[in-house]
Design an enzyme around this catalytic site. Structure first.
Site, PDB file in Angstrom:
ATOM      1  CG  HIS A  97      -1.796   1.235   1.243  1.00 16.04           C
ATOM      2  ND1 HIS A  97      -3.010   1.263   0.592  1.00 16.04           N
ATOM      3  CD2 HIS A  97      -1.622   2.475   1.744  1.00 16.04           C
ATOM      4  CE1 HIS A  97      -3.547   2.453   0.719  1.00 16.04           C
ATOM      5  NE2 HIS A  97      -2.720   3.220   1.418  1.00 16.04           N
ATOM      6  CG  ASP A 176     -11.654   4.084   5.684  1.00 12.83           C
ATOM      7  OD1 ASP A 176     -11.155   4.959   6.421  1.00 12.83           O
ATOM      8  OD2 ASP A 176     -11.349   3.950   4.489  1.00 12.83           O
ATOM      9  NE  ARG A 183      -9.466  11.185   8.006  1.00 12.39           N
ATOM     10  CZ  ARG A 183      -8.644  10.274   7.471  1.00 12.39           C
ATOM     11  NH1 ARG A 183      -9.088   9.077   7.165  1.00 12.39           N
ATOM     12  NH2 ARG A 183      -7.389  10.554   7.271  1.00 12.39           N
ATOM     13  CB  SER A 198      -8.161   5.513   7.027  1.00 12.03           C
ATOM     14  OG  SER A 198      -8.503   5.443   5.679  1.00 12.03           O
ATOM     15  CE  LYS A 202      -8.858   2.278   3.335  1.00 11.97           C
ATOM     16  NZ  LYS A 202      -8.909   3.596   2.739  1.00 11.97           N
TER      17      LYS A 202
HETATM   18  N1  URA Z   1      -5.411   6.648   2.267  1.00  9.90           N
HETATM   19  C1  URA Z   1      -6.413   6.078   2.943  1.00  9.90           C
HETATM   20  O1  URA Z   1      -6.926   5.031   2.577  1.00  9.90           O
HETATM   21  N2  URA Z   1      -6.846   6.698   4.070  1.00  9.90           N
HETATM   22  C2  URA Z   1      -6.315   7.834   4.523  1.00  9.90           C
HETATM   23  O2  URA Z   1      -6.747   8.325   5.550  1.00  9.90           O
HETATM   24  C3  URA Z   1      -5.268   8.429   3.799  1.00  9.90           C
HETATM   25  C4  URA Z   1      -4.832   7.798   2.660  1.00  9.90           C
END
Ligand code: URA
Length: 439
Positions: A97, A176, A183, A198, A202
């Site tokens: 990621h 999320d 946000r 966040s 995931k």
């Molecule tokens: N990527 C995400 O999935 N969440 C965040 O809060 C910032 C970047």
């Protein structure tokens, strides 16, 4: 009364006051907050106030871990334990990621490259919002390619091809999705507890066995300085390990774009160059290094990813991965209708090429979206002709802007004024790409 709903365990206003006054939320308060927000009991304005209090006053590690667990529990969890190796054993899974950058197309060559070595790569990706590009937007430049797969299709592709890059289903960490959208419009994206929870909710819900994080640092990243990026990386690595996911983070430079392209089709084209054994040095270096980290995390210690880029094995997996999702890997990619080139006005060595300016220019040219419902242009973006460290002469091309809608050139050019610094003395020290490793 605002925030108080009959038969609810807590009152939203009390929870906001705890964080406003620098207190610590209990596990029960956190579980209720995420659940009540997902159910619509906590209003957006209350959650926005709580997010701002968290951004300003922080959370401790136990609060972040519980917040992450509550977000995972808001939806489904995937399970890849039925994937099998040829010898009948359970196939290891690994994922990468990136926290988001400009020209960051690494996922495209990386997923098939890692799959060459028998490790499955379930890469659930997103679309771009703002100046950072989205992996799905890039792949959708390939004629026929489809991002939406059912869980069964995803499992079948992981078993047959070994790599899949697709959209995360609506059932994965729904809390999320709601929280991130809020946000995004309330100035609360840049809070370390909220970013870490966040991303990791995931990734943990996705069910990967191991995870390598590419935490970007610099002008084109969320984290502008190394200390902040290190704290984010340490928080995410701890969350991953606590959840049983073998997690490692690299901190990598995002002061300048990765490679020579920022856009959609042009980034696919550059990824294919890397899969053909060529491509820009920085893209190859990061792809190979992340592949090594992912393979070691997944228990493969003797792989040579650089060789698999050179000898066509990674390209074979790429072709099969694109075909499995309806795409034609040999099709001509879309080309922007209009182009405009910016030239150097002095001679010397490129000292700086600002990632944020290039990302915003590509976005203004139509490569990205301002709102979730916007349509992106496949051919739009910025093609760079020089990078920091390159020697150039006055009159040489610096970058070419690409779009289908030429009225966008003026706003894109405006943001690029001052983006390139040329050192006339010609002495520029090379910046390292990989700044640190957190394990
Ligand atoms: N990527 C995400 O999935 N969440 C965040 O809060 C910032 C970047």
């Amino acid at each position: 009364m605002t925030g108080t709903t009959q038969n609810e365990a807590f009152d939203a206003v009390d929870i906001i006051r705890v964080k406003r006054d620098r207190g610590t939320l209990t596990p029960a308060q956190i579980d209720w907050t995420i659940d009540a927000y997902t159910r619509g009991v906590i209003a957006d304005e209350q959650m926005a106030a709580l997010n701002m209090a968290i951004l300003l006053n922080g959370m401790d590690r136990a609060e972040i871990a519980r917040w992450t667990a509550a977000m995972i529990a808001s939806g489904e969890r995937m399970d890849f334990s039925s994937l099998r190796r040829p010898d009948g054993g359970v196939k290891a899974t690994t994922d990468k990621h990136s926290t988001g950058g400009v020209g960051d197309k690494i996922t495209l060559p990386l997923a098939p490259l890692v799959a060459v070595f028998g490790v499955a790569v379930p890469q659930l990706s997103g679309r771009g919002l703002g100046h950072t590009g989205g992996t799905l937007d890039k792949l959708e430049a390939i004629p026929g390619w489809r991002a939406a797969l059912s869980n069964d299709e995803m499992m079948a592709q992981l078993q047959d091809v070994g790599a899949v890059i697709c959209a995360a289903g609506a059932g994965l960490a729904p809390a999320d999705k709601k929280l991130y959208a809020l946000r995004d419009v309330t100035g609360t994206v840049e809070a370390i507890p909220l970013i870490a929870s966040s991303i990791m909710s995931k990734k943990i819900a996705e069910g990967t066995g191991s995870l390598v994080l590419d935490v970007k640092v610099g002008s084109g990243a969320f984290m502008k300085d190394l200390a902040q990026a290190r704290e984010l990386a340490q928080t995410m690595v701890a969350l991953g390990k606590d959840a049983g996911v073998n997690t490692v983070a690299l901190l990598t430079n995002m002061d300048t774009p990765l490679g020579l392209t920022a856009g959609n089709a042009i980034e696919v084209e550059e990824s294919v160059e890397v899969l053909s054994g060529g491509g820009p040095r920085d893209v190859v270096e990061l792809t190979v290094r992340l592949a090594q980290e992912m393979l070691v995390c997944a228990g493969v210690h003797d792989a040579d990813p650089a060789a698999a880029l050179k000898d066509g094995r990674a390209m074979d997996v790429w072709n099969r991965m694109i075909e499995a999702q309806g795409g034609d890997p040999r099709a001509t990619l879309p080309v922007a209708k209009e182009s405009e080139t910016i030239y150097a006005t002095t001679s010397g060595v490129v000292a700086e090429l600002d990632a944020l300016s290039v990302g915003v220019a590509a976005w203004r040219l139509g490569a990205g979206r301002a709102r979730k419902e916007d349509v992106v242009q496949a051919g739009a973006g910025v093609r760079l002709h020089a990078k920091p460290g390159d020697r150039i002469s006055a009159g040489d091309p610096l970058m070419t802007l690409l779009t289908d809608t030429p009225e966008r050139f003026a706003r894109a050019t405006e943001v690029l004024s001052g983006a390139v610094v040329i050192d006339q003395a010609g002495s520029v020290a090379a910046q390292p790409l990989i700044l640190d490793r957190i394990a």
